[in-house]
Scaffold this active site. Structure first.
Site, short mmCIF file in Angstrom:
data_model
loop_
_atom_site.label_atom_id
_atom_site.label_comp_id
_atom_site.label_asym_id
_atom_site.label_seq_id
_atom_site.Cartn_x
_atom_site.Cartn_y
_atom_site.Cartn_z
N VAL A 29 0.86 -0.72 0.19
CA VAL A 29 -0.02 0.15 -0.05
C VAL A 29 0.49 0.77 0.07
O VAL A 29 0.77 1.86 -1.24
CB VAL A 29 -1.05 0.03 1.04
CG1 VAL A 29 -1.55 1.35 1.35
CG2 VAL A 29 -1.67 -1.21 0.89
N PRO A 49 9.29 -1.35 10.17
CA PRO A 49 10.44 -2.31 10.64
C PRO A 49 11.16 -2.60 9.36
O PRO A 49 12.16 -2.31 9.58
CB PRO A 49 9.92 -3.12 11.71
CG PRO A 49 8.55 -2.59 12.09
CD PRO A 49 7.99 -1.98 11.21
N PRO A 180 2.21 2.68 -37.34
CA PRO A 180 2.56 2.49 -38.21
C PRO A 180 1.43 2.13 -39.58
O PRO A 180 1.49 1.50 -40.84
CB PRO A 180 3.04 0.55 -37.64
CG PRO A 180 2.46 0.96 -36.44
CD PRO A 180 2.94 2.16 -36.10
N ASP A 203 -0.59 12.89 -43.96
CA ASP A 203 0.36 11.16 -44.80
C ASP A 203 -0.73 10.29 -44.91
O ASP A 203 -1.16 10.67 -44.26
CB ASP A 203 1.98 11.12 -43.98
CG ASP A 203 2.98 12.06 -44.71
OD1 ASP A 203 2.67 13.01 -45.59
OD2 ASP A 203 4.07 12.51 -43.98
N LYS A 225 2.11 11.50 -50.16
CA LYS A 225 2.99 11.50 -51.25
C LYS A 225 3.05 9.78 -51.87
O LYS A 225 3.62 8.76 -51.55
CB LYS A 225 4.52 11.72 -50.51
CG LYS A 225 4.11 12.69 -49.87
CD LYS A 225 6.08 13.16 -49.43
CE LYS A 225 6.17 14.43 -48.82
NZ LYS A 225 7.43 14.08 -48.35
N GLY A 256 3.26 9.10 -40.41
CA GLY A 256 3.44 8.01 -40.46
C GLY A 256 4.45 7.35 -39.66
O GLY A 256 5.25 8.37 -39.58
N GLY A 257 3.92 6.41 -38.85
CA GLY A 257 5.96 6.08 -38.42
C GLY A 257 6.09 6.89 -37.38
O GLY A 257 5.47 7.57 -36.25
N ASP A 258 7.49 7.11 -37.20
CA ASP A 258 7.82 8.41 -36.25
C ASP A 258 8.40 9.44 -37.26
O ASP A 258 8.76 9.72 -38.37
CB ASP A 258 9.08 7.81 -35.61
CG ASP A 258 10.02 8.68 -34.59
OD1 ASP A 258 9.75 8.94 -34.04
OD2 ASP A 258 10.73 9.45 -34.91
N MET A 340 10.39 1.26 -47.38
CA MET A 340 10.82 1.93 -48.88
C MET A 340 11.33 1.14 -50.05
O MET A 340 11.99 2.08 -50.90
CB MET A 340 11.16 3.58 -48.90
CG MET A 340 10.18 3.96 -47.65
SD MET A 340 10.40 5.90 -47.74
CE MET A 340 12.32 6.04 -47.09
N GLY A 369 1.21 -3.56 -42.74
CA GLY A 369 1.74 -4.13 -41.54
C GLY A 369 0.67 -3.22 -40.10
O GLY A 369 0.69 -1.80 -40.36
#
Length: 417
Positions: A29, A49, A180, A203, A225, A256-258, A340, A369
């Site tokens: 806790v 203790p 993704p 995108d 694109k 998309g993605g990072d 790509m 994916g």
């Protein structure tokens, strides 16, 4: 107290910074409650203790003071708030009684009815703290409180509880990595920013399903694109970001993605910086690791691959614009992940084999994916060029080259399922 159980609790936010708080008991806790008390800036004394390793680490770090002994009368002198959570019922009763005499608000983990305060189920989302207390005919219901808390916090995080007319988001641009493809794989922050945007420049590879959830007043600009089709030049994208931000809009650039993994995010950030426009990057889950994972392929695996390399395949190995050392990649023993690269995989495979890569090296192509259309096609370095044609593999697809391809099952359930 028990005789007041029919009355609802009075909600209040305690400002405990610099004020003495006593925690009796160093078990699970305390381990759960101490981080919030530390974050509140309380002057915390732990009386127990023994303690769990995590609680002991807090003491070692100087975040709390630990008196390694059982509770004794007088421990709550000059105390503003007490949490009684030891495994000794007699000690808990004594501490609770002292709290009552000294008028110290006291939480009891073992007996809520004997407490003078209850700990609500709490959650936080960008400056908002949600605290939920529920009670019915049979007393407190912590599980119900937690469920309500979770629903509210999730609504704040994903924007479904946003109040646009009270929005305090300042004008600027947020470069948001959408992940993704599966809309559930965008980050919590990214989804919240989408809900608060005035303009979204998206995108093709961003999580398109999320665009359907946007309010009708949000302007959505297609920056797709599409290979060999219509495209929006990078300069036009930069200009659109600048134009809308200067108009006082909150702009989300949904990628998309990072944003910084082959996403040209830094080019956009530089263009905005040159115009003095605030820009914040919100990282996203890169398809280079998430798509293989969704297809049952670990990019690293003990005893198989201790490294992985992510390479853009948008130009062929013999193209003078290529910055990739393909000869070095052919020698490395780790995993090679290509993005790509569908239309260049034949040339890439021939180049790797020419530099010594075994023709029998396993290859997997994962198309679309993490989405409902995901499919996986397996090959070897020697056969991948013909397999791409025979199976009509199309972008977007992530290509994995290396022994990890043969480690796991050939398919796993989609991450979103």
């Amino acid at each position: 107290m028990a005789e007041h159980a029919d009355h609802p609790a009075y909600p209040v936010g305690l400002r405990l910074s610099g004020r003495r708080v006593v925690v009796v008991g160093g078990g699970q806790v305390a381990q759960r409650r101490l981080p919030a008390l530390i974050a509140a800036g309380a002057d915390i004394v732990l009386v127990s203790p023994a303690a769990t390793p995590s609680v002991e680490a807090m003491a070692d770090a100087g975040e709390i003071r630990w008196e390694r002994r059982p509770y004794t009368e007088g421990d709550l002198v000059d105390t503003w708030y007490a949490l009684v959570a030891s495994d000794d019922p007699a000690a808990n009763d004594a501490a609770s009684a002292e709290a009552e005499r000294t008028r110290t608000w006291c939480v009891r983990s073992d007996d809520a009815d004997a407490a003078t305060a209850w700990t609500p189920a709490t959650g936080r989302s960008e400056g908002v703290t949600v605290a939920v207390l529920t009670a019915g005919a049979h007393g407190r219901d912590p599980r119900h409180s937690a469920a309500v808390r979770d629903a509210i916090v999730e609504g704040l995080r994903d924007g479904t509880l946003a109040a646009p007319h009270h929005r305090t988001r300042t004008p600027g641009v947020w470069l948001v990595g959408g992940g993704p493809g599966d809309p559930d794989l965008i980050t919590v922050r990214g989804r919240r920013l989408l809900a608060e945007a005035d303009v979204v420049i998206a995108d093709r590879l961003g999580p398109r399903d999320l665009l359907d959830e946007l309010p009708p007043h949000v302007e959505v600009i297609d920056a797709a694109k599409i290979p060999y089709g219509r495209y929006m030049a990078q300069e036009a994208i930069n200009n659109a970001l600048i134009e809308h931000a200067k108009a006082g809009k909150a702009v989300v650039r949904l990628k998309g993605g990072d944003p910084f993994v082959f996403g040209r995010g830094m080019e956009e950030a530089q263009a905005l910086a040159a115009e003095g426009i605030p820009c914040t990057v919100v990282p996203g889950i890169s398809s280079s690791i998430s798509v293989p994972g969704a297809a049952g392929i670990p990019v690293t695996h003990r005893g198989v691959a201790h490294a992985f390399t992510v390479v853009s395949g948008h130009v062929a190995p013999d193209d003078e614009r290529s910055l990739v050392d393909w000869e070095a990649l052919a020698r490395q023993r780790g995993t090679l992940v290509l993005l790509m690269a569908v239309d260049k995989i034949g040339a890439i495979a021939r180049t790797l084999m020419a530099h010594g890569k075994s023709p029998a090296t396993p290859v997997a192509l994962v198309q679309e994916g993490t989405t409902a259309a995901q499919r996986r096609v397996d090959a070897t370095l020697a056969t991948v060029a013909e397999r791409v044609v025979a199976e009509d593999v199309r972008p977007p697809a992530v290509i994995v080259i290396g022994d990890v391809v043969a480690v796991g099952p050939t398919a796993v359930a989609r991450t979103a399922e």
